[in-house]
Enzyme design. Sequence first.
Site, short mmCIF file in Angstrom:
data_model
loop_
_atom_site.label_atom_id
_atom_site.label_comp_id
_atom_site.label_asym_id
_atom_site.label_seq_id
_atom_site.Cartn_x
_atom_site.Cartn_y
_atom_site.Cartn_z
N CYS A 196 -25.38 107.19 -24.98
CA CYS A 196 -24.48 106.13 -25.43
C CYS A 196 -24.39 105.95 -26.94
O CYS A 196 -23.28 105.94 -27.50
CB CYS A 196 -24.91 104.80 -24.84
SG CYS A 196 -24.61 104.73 -23.08
N LYS A 203 -36.01 109.06 -23.86
CA LYS A 203 -36.93 107.92 -23.84
C LYS A 203 -37.76 108.02 -22.57
O LYS A 203 -37.43 108.83 -21.69
CB LYS A 203 -36.18 106.60 -23.94
CG LYS A 203 -35.32 106.25 -22.73
CD LYS A 203 -34.75 104.87 -22.95
CE LYS A 203 -34.14 104.31 -21.69
NZ LYS A 203 -33.54 103.01 -21.88
N PHE A 213 -23.81 97.10 -19.66
CA PHE A 213 -24.83 97.13 -20.73
C PHE A 213 -26.16 97.59 -20.16
O PHE A 213 -27.22 97.08 -20.52
CB PHE A 213 -24.97 95.75 -21.37
CG PHE A 213 -23.69 95.22 -21.96
CD1 PHE A 213 -23.30 95.59 -23.24
CD2 PHE A 213 -22.87 94.35 -21.25
CE1 PHE A 213 -22.11 95.11 -23.80
CE2 PHE A 213 -21.68 93.87 -21.79
CZ PHE A 213 -21.31 94.25 -23.07
N LEU A 214 -26.12 98.54 -19.22
CA LEU A 214 -27.35 98.97 -18.55
C LEU A 214 -28.14 99.92 -19.43
O LEU A 214 -27.58 100.79 -20.07
CB LEU A 214 -27.01 99.71 -17.25
CG LEU A 214 -26.09 99.01 -16.25
CD1 LEU A 214 -25.73 99.98 -15.14
CD2 LEU A 214 -26.77 97.77 -15.69
N ARG A 215 -29.46 99.75 -19.42
CA ARG A 215 -30.34 100.73 -20.08
C ARG A 215 -30.91 101.65 -19.04
O ARG A 215 -31.34 101.18 -17.97
CB ARG A 215 -31.51 100.02 -20.77
CG ARG A 215 -31.15 99.26 -22.02
CD ARG A 215 -32.27 98.34 -22.40
NE ARG A 215 -32.59 97.43 -21.29
CZ ARG A 215 -33.63 96.62 -21.26
NH1 ARG A 215 -34.48 96.60 -22.26
NH2 ARG A 215 -33.83 95.82 -20.23
C1 UDX Z 1 -28.35 101.94 -24.48
C2 UDX Z 1 -28.16 100.42 -24.62
O1 UDX Z 1 -29.42 99.81 -24.85
C3 UDX Z 1 -27.47 99.85 -23.39
O2 UDX Z 1 -27.23 98.47 -23.54
C4 UDX Z 1 -26.14 100.60 -23.22
O3 UDX Z 1 -25.39 100.11 -22.18
C5 UDX Z 1 -26.40 102.08 -23.07
O4 UDX Z 1 -27.11 102.55 -24.21
P1 UDX Z 1 -30.08 103.57 -23.30
O5 UDX Z 1 -29.31 104.68 -23.97
O6 UDX Z 1 -30.42 103.71 -21.87
O7 UDX Z 1 -29.28 102.19 -23.44
O8 UDX Z 1 -31.47 103.45 -24.09
P2 UDX Z 1 -32.14 102.47 -25.15
O9 UDX Z 1 -33.32 101.86 -24.52
O10 UDX Z 1 -31.18 101.56 -25.78
O11 UDX Z 1 -32.68 103.53 -26.22
C6 UDX Z 1 -31.82 104.45 -26.88
C7 UDX Z 1 -32.58 105.32 -27.85
O12 UDX Z 1 -33.00 104.56 -28.97
C8 UDX Z 1 -33.85 105.98 -27.29
O13 UDX Z 1 -33.89 107.33 -27.73
C9 UDX Z 1 -34.96 105.18 -27.90
O14 UDX Z 1 -36.14 105.95 -28.06
C10 UDX Z 1 -34.37 104.82 -29.25
N1 UDX Z 1 -34.96 103.61 -29.84
C11 UDX Z 1 -34.83 102.40 -29.21
C12 UDX Z 1 -35.63 103.68 -31.06
O15 UDX Z 1 -35.73 104.76 -31.66
N2 UDX Z 1 -36.15 102.54 -31.61
C13 UDX Z 1 -36.02 101.33 -31.00
O16 UDX Z 1 -36.51 100.33 -31.57
C14 UDX Z 1 -35.36 101.25 -29.76
#
Ligand code: UDX
Length: 415
Positions: free
Chosen positions: A252, A312, A138-140
Amino acid sequence: MGYVGLIQSIGLAEIGFEVVGVEIDKEKVEKLNKGIPTIYEKGVEELLKRNLSRLEFTSSYEKIKECDVIFICVGTPQDKHGKPNLNFVFSAVESIKNNLNDGYKIIAVKSTVPVGTNRKIREILKEEEVDIVSNPEFLREGSALEDFFNPDRVVLGFENEKKEKAKEIMLRIYKSFRDKGVPFLITNWETAEMIKYASNAFLATKISFINEIGNICKKLGIDVYEVVKGMSYDKRIGKEFLNAGIGFGGSCFSKDVKALIAKAKEIGEEARILEEVIKVNEKQPLKIFEIIRRKGIDLKNKKVAVLGLTFKPNTDDVRESRAIVVIKKLLEEGAIIYASDPMGIENMRKIFPENENLKYLFDPQEAVDKSEIVLLLTEWPNFKELNFGDKLIIDGRNIVPKEKRKNLNYEGVCW
Ligand code: UDX
């Protein structure tokens, strides 16, 4: 030794385990053995260098003979039907099969795989003295090491309750987390596989939900960020993952939601909410163009700064980045683009090479100064400090502080 594999390797080495990292790309192996990171991620370089004595990177599967636990961390990219392509997983399993010796081993699957995959792996390895464990990650990105050492939970799926030996070994591997009070969920393969998909699908749903609310709020003259503040005092709702904007990118969310939809279809179920989550997300970056149209602006030969190319902040990853959708559309409409990002330029260049309508500039202020319209697509902290003058700013991520907006020609994408 992709994202997941490298973090898992250096994380386990830091805890004190001897780790062999298998990677078929020889160039990567060479770099990693010298302590040079192959991904950009906070803290990786330091931990990699510090633990080199416990880490060995190799292209040969031979070395796994010496290992007790083998983590499968290969990618499961999306195929053209929206399903994960499991070729890398099964090829890794075959390679493991060909390199097992006589002793007992555990094969732990960290790759995100559809329900039923751990069972298929068991089928391939039915003769072997191994136990298969589903251990989703579940890594971000951007905080992967922090997430590794401080997980919200550890999920372990086993073939059945009789797998005491496998359970005991897996719990020993993650003992330091248990000692810190991290919750552990011990379950079966299918449940563990589903927990990963349901978690990502839920987070993606929160984002599309708030974007839909944001779109409605904007038309009604309401600030969705104020609404979220009011909602978040309700403990059942909370405030996480309710940042409205141009939608989610990354490797993801979109892939996993589509995989879950495909699985539902396969078994004759509908996944209506999830289908809409994807649709809302695909439309959300196009809200920028609605605003531009509403203002009667023709983009032909208009100079546009695109600030933020990564999906991000704090990563160089541009996979599924909203900037890809936006740049594509801007090029179609004949705009002249000045794109800037602290870390994403090199990767974006591979998708959109520089041409007479698209220039990459490292300095975001230079991109702003050269342009008539500024699009803010990723919340890199330094974008807040820019001097926008009287340019039209369309903010896709709630970047410009409220007090600064008053004196600007500013529009939020859904606020
Ligand atoms: C995600 C999950 O959080 C993680 O647990 C999983 O294992 C892999 O996928 P990640 O893809 O690294 O992690 O990024 P995350 O921080 O979750 O953000 C994903 C996207 O959603 C980004 O483009 C971010 O800008 C967007 N986002 C996030 C929003 O638009 N609004 C939010 O409130 C949160």
